[in-house]
Structure formats: structure tokens, C-alpha cells
Design an enzyme around this catalytic site. Sequence first.
Site, PDB file in Angstrom:
ATOM      1  N   GLU A   8      -7.774  14.563  -5.900  1.00  0.00           N
ATOM      2  CA  GLU A   8      -6.895  14.601  -7.073  1.00  0.00           C
ATOM      3  C   GLU A   8      -7.479  15.549  -8.114  1.00  0.00           C
ATOM      4  O   GLU A   8      -8.708  15.618  -8.249  1.00  0.00           O
ATOM      5  CB  GLU A   8      -6.797  13.222  -7.714  1.00  0.00           C
ATOM      6  N   ASP A  62       0.910  -1.144   0.000  1.00  0.00           N
ATOM      7  CA  ASP A  62       0.000   0.000   0.000  1.00  0.00           C
ATOM      8  C   ASP A  62       0.948   1.193   0.000  1.00  0.00           C
ATOM      9  O   ASP A  62       1.495   1.558   1.034  1.00  0.00           O
ATOM     10  CB  ASP A  62      -0.880   0.013   1.256  1.00  0.00           C
ATOM     11  N   HIS A  63       1.169   1.765  -1.189  1.00  0.00           N
ATOM     12  CA  HIS A  63       2.286   2.715  -1.282  1.00  0.00           C
ATOM     13  C   HIS A  63       2.074   3.941  -0.402  1.00  0.00           C
ATOM     14  O   HIS A  63       3.015   4.648  -0.079  1.00  0.00           O
ATOM     15  CB  HIS A  63       2.589   3.090  -2.733  1.00  0.00           C
ATOM     16  N   HIS A  72      -5.838   2.720   0.959  1.00  0.00           N
ATOM     17  CA  HIS A  72      -5.042   3.842   1.469  1.00  0.00           C
ATOM     18  C   HIS A  72      -5.741   4.603   2.597  1.00  0.00           C
ATOM     19  O   HIS A  72      -5.153   4.896   3.630  1.00  0.00           O
ATOM     20  CB  HIS A  72      -4.738   4.850   0.357  1.00  0.00           C
TER      21      HIS A  72
END
Length: 515
Positions: free
Chosen positions: A241, A202-203, A265
Site C-alpha cells: 500500500e 474477509d473482504h 487476507h
Amino acid sequence: MSPLSVVNPFRSVGGVGNPKGVEPTLMVLFGATGDLAKRKIIPSIANLAQNGLLPSAFALLCVGRTDQTDDAYRAELKSTLREFAHGVPVEVIDALLRNVFFVRCPPDDPNSVRVLAERMVGIDRDRGTRGNRLFYLSTPPSAFFPILELLGRVRTQPGANPDRASYRVILEKPFGRDLETAIDLNRRLLDVFREHEIYRIDHYLGKETVQNVLVLRFANSIFEPLWNHRYIDHVQISVAETLGVEGRGGYYEESGALRDMVQNHILQLLCLVAMEPPAALDPESIRDERRKVLRSIRPILRDDVDLFAVRGQYGPGSIGGKRVPGYREEPSVKPNSRTETYAAVRFDIDNWRWAGVPFYLRTGKRLPKKVSEVAIVFRDIPHRLFDAQGPTELDANVLSLRIQPDEGIALKFGTKVPGFDMRVRPVKMDFQYGAAFGVAPPEAYERLLLDAMLGDPTLFIRGDIAEDAWRLVMPIVDVWANSTPEGFPNYESGSFGPAAADEMLERDGYSWRRF
Ligand SMILES: NC(=O)c1ccc[n+]([C@@H]2O[C@H](COP(=O)([O-])OP(=O)(O)OC[C@H]3O[C@@H](n4cnc5c(N)ncnc54)[C@H](OP(=O)(O)O)[C@@H]3O)[C@@H](O)[C@H]2O)c1
């Protein structure tokens, strides 16, 4: 000369190579010809090399389904790295490329078991990687099962998984597309790997500012006493975003905002904000506390989904003065698509610390600004002493943890406006990472790759945590899949999302933060 006795080619300029003590490693990258591999994964390896963080015996075996020689692949990769690993000197790139190999191994080809095993054993022999394997699955999820099957068979081949050598796997997101597929994927993984060998990425957890949530809470004495329902009114977690789907319409049609951002996230961020102090900083203590949060979240009943969750889809509009198309006009998107590009959810945590404190989560594409932040909104003061003196703008105190861009922490509080009147106005005390430390934080992928090589799974998702997160969003997934959204597209590109999301907070007496 043994490869291990040579000077570490990845030693940082003037520094000592491999200060973290990473064991010799052969990383085997599936999906090496793909977008993520070229833009993020391999450039992150180049950055690790430049920072002297790789072991002297490191090799990268890139796997594809079409034939290519090592040299042809290296030449292609060199130009990719020039584009995506700018700042890495050419000598470091050349040293890395000498340790990059390419092999054709379609997972469903019976020869692949032998071909892959032999290639890995050969690289061990030539590069001294000692049988330690780090597989990285950066392919579409549909390829995960065949690749796992392949890796299970490769593991039994002579020399492929020597005694005391590590055999680890990193999986790209998405981890399943619902609870059932996540359980199935966990089961398949456990047929080949043990849980401590599995690194579900999960970056977001690799981002410096996300890790700083724990430092802020548990390395300072002023925040933690306030970190509970007595002082905190509610919490807002936003991931906004400005981008649309950027040519990934096909992927997004299968995913949507809830699966793409909330299930993973944003819920992981919530866990870091809400967890209890861990007994120690070891991976399992931290992951146990994160899991407890998920298990304390009140499940949303299907009948209540409309009260606790809102979906939206962007129509055409303008962002930064530029006209942009609506979601349904994007390539590979159905003209009558029901996929949500915006999701807002209210979760409640039924435990001692958070009783009565709603957590509002939202994410959306084509919003007016790119911002990821956690806003801790404190309770109102018990008595408004200054109101009698004239107009006051007494907002609640807000501690905002900005994850991107302009990583930092800001505290909003009331202060006296200079002059002879007792007028009050909110101001911000602002800490900015960049200004304070003067260095850019490492890319999330660099941190995560290094941790996986070190065998530290703290910042990865444990199998039970992935399943618990799915369990929480499943009622919303199901209700949304089985009902037609009203009025899609229901927000204009460049706006803050659908009106229904504002109404959800207004019903509770709140409003979303405007960035
Ligand atoms: N791109 C991003 O920004 C991003 C962000 C977050 C997560 N991800 C995740 O990362 C993964 C890769 O994404 P991507 O954007 O790099 O995809 P991509 O550009 O479509 O690349 C997919 C790669 O997978 C390989 N592949 C496709 N089908 C395969 C199969 N059946 N067996 C073996 N290999 C196969 C392809 O290799 P061939 O050369 O053999 O065709 C290609 O290298 C996905 O799980 C995605 O969800 C991507």
C-alpha cells in the site's frame, strides 16, 4: 395490497428483478453511523438495488446508540449515498431509502431486547420481510460480545425468529486479536448462532480476481499440471500500500500489519493458491480444502521467528513526489510505538504438492506502489542453451496474478530479440480484466452481501479456519510482543521495506519482486 405483490422497486432498468432469487430479507446493521457502513456497506446495498439483485421485500434497519428519527437518518444517508454510491440513480436511492429505518438500541440497555424485536416484527409486517434476518456487526470488536448477547435474547422474543426463517450474522474483521480471543469469539457466536448462520468477513475473498485464482487453476488444463513442486520454485504474495494509517492510527496501534493483513487476507490468498481441487463447488468442499492447506503449513517455532519473519515500521519519506510523515508522527500513534507497519513471513507447506516450495508473504504501508499480487515463480530451465551465443537475460518464468489495481494475469517468458544474434530477453503476455470484459468488477462487499443473503458461505471464513490461521501467526505475534524491534523506524516511506526483508530472501537465493 401486500408488499410482496408490488413490482420490485429494486428491479434493474429493463431487467428482471432478483434473478438470484434472494429471499425477502431484513438486514439489521449495527454500527450504521460508522465509517465502513457509510463508505462501503450501504453504498454496496445501493449498487445491488441498482443491479436488480435485491428481493422486492428488502429492508435495512440501522442500529445506533443515539436517538434519531427514520426521516432524519434517511436524509443524512441520502447525501452519503450521493457521495459513495455515485452512478446509482436517485429513483433507486429513494426506493431504497423508503425501506431504511433507524432504531436506537444500545446493546447494554435492557430495553433494547424488546425494542429491537418489536421493530423487526413491525418491519416484517409492513415490508413483507417474512422474519428472515441478516445482522451485520460493523462495530469495534469490543462491542461484539454485548451485541451477540442482545441477539441471543432477541432470538427468543415472540416473532423475532419465526420457524423456517433465516437468522444469520456477518462479522467485520478483525476476528479476535489472537488465538485465545478468536476461540472465545467463536464460542460466544455459537451460543447464539449455528456455524452455518455465521459469516465472518474477509473482504479479500469477495474480490473478483481472488475468486479467479480458482477458475484459472481448475478451468484450464495448462496450469494445473505445472502447479506443484516439480515446476514451481517459490511463490511470493505481496500486498503493498502507498497509504499510511489515514487517521486510523488508534485502530492500527492495536493491530499492526501481521494481524491486519497476514493472519487473514494473505493467508486466505495462500490457501486459494495452494489448495487441492475440491470434490465439488459447494461451500464446505471448498472450505475443507482451504483448511487442509492451513493444517499443512509447518508451524514456525518461536526460536525461529527471526529467521522466518521480518517486521518494519515506516519513517518519513516521500511518495509520488510528496513528503509524508513517519508512522510515529501520525495522529493517535505513540511517539515510541513498536507497532509494525510492514511484515514479511516465509511459510512452508509440508504436503505432497508443495514440499520444498517456500511461500513468501509480505505486506506494508507507505511502499512505493499500491499492488496486490500473487507471483508464481517457476523453476529455472535445466540447461542454459543460449548462454554460449552471448549475453542472455534469462529470468525464470513468472505467472503473476494481479488482484489490484489493473486486475489481470501476466506470464513472463523469454523471447528472441529481433536481429541476427540469438539474444534472449524476457517479455510479458498480459491479460487485463478491464480491457477483456469492458465492465468494472462488482465491489467485494456487494458480492459478499449478496452471498450472505443467499445463504452461501463459500467466500467467508469458517470458525475452524479462523482459529487455524491464528495458530500459525501466534508464535510471531508472541515473539514480537515480547521483544523490542531493532532500529524502528527501519524503512523510509516510499521504499520497498526494511533491508532485513531483502536479506531474508537473499539467504534463500531469491529477491522480492519489484513492481
Ligand atoms: N473503516 C474501514 O475502512 C474498515 C475496514 C475493514 C474493517 N473495518 C471494521 O469494521 C468495523 C467498523 O469500523 P468503522 O471504521 O466503521 O468504525 P467507526 O467509524 O468507529 O464506527 C463504529 C460504529 O460502531 C458503533 N459502536 C461503537 N461502539 C459501540 C458499542 N459499544 N455498541 C454498539 N455500537 C457501537 C458506533 O455507533 P454509535 O453511533 O452508536 O456510536 C459506530 O457507528 C470495525 O470492526 C473495523 O475493524 C473497518
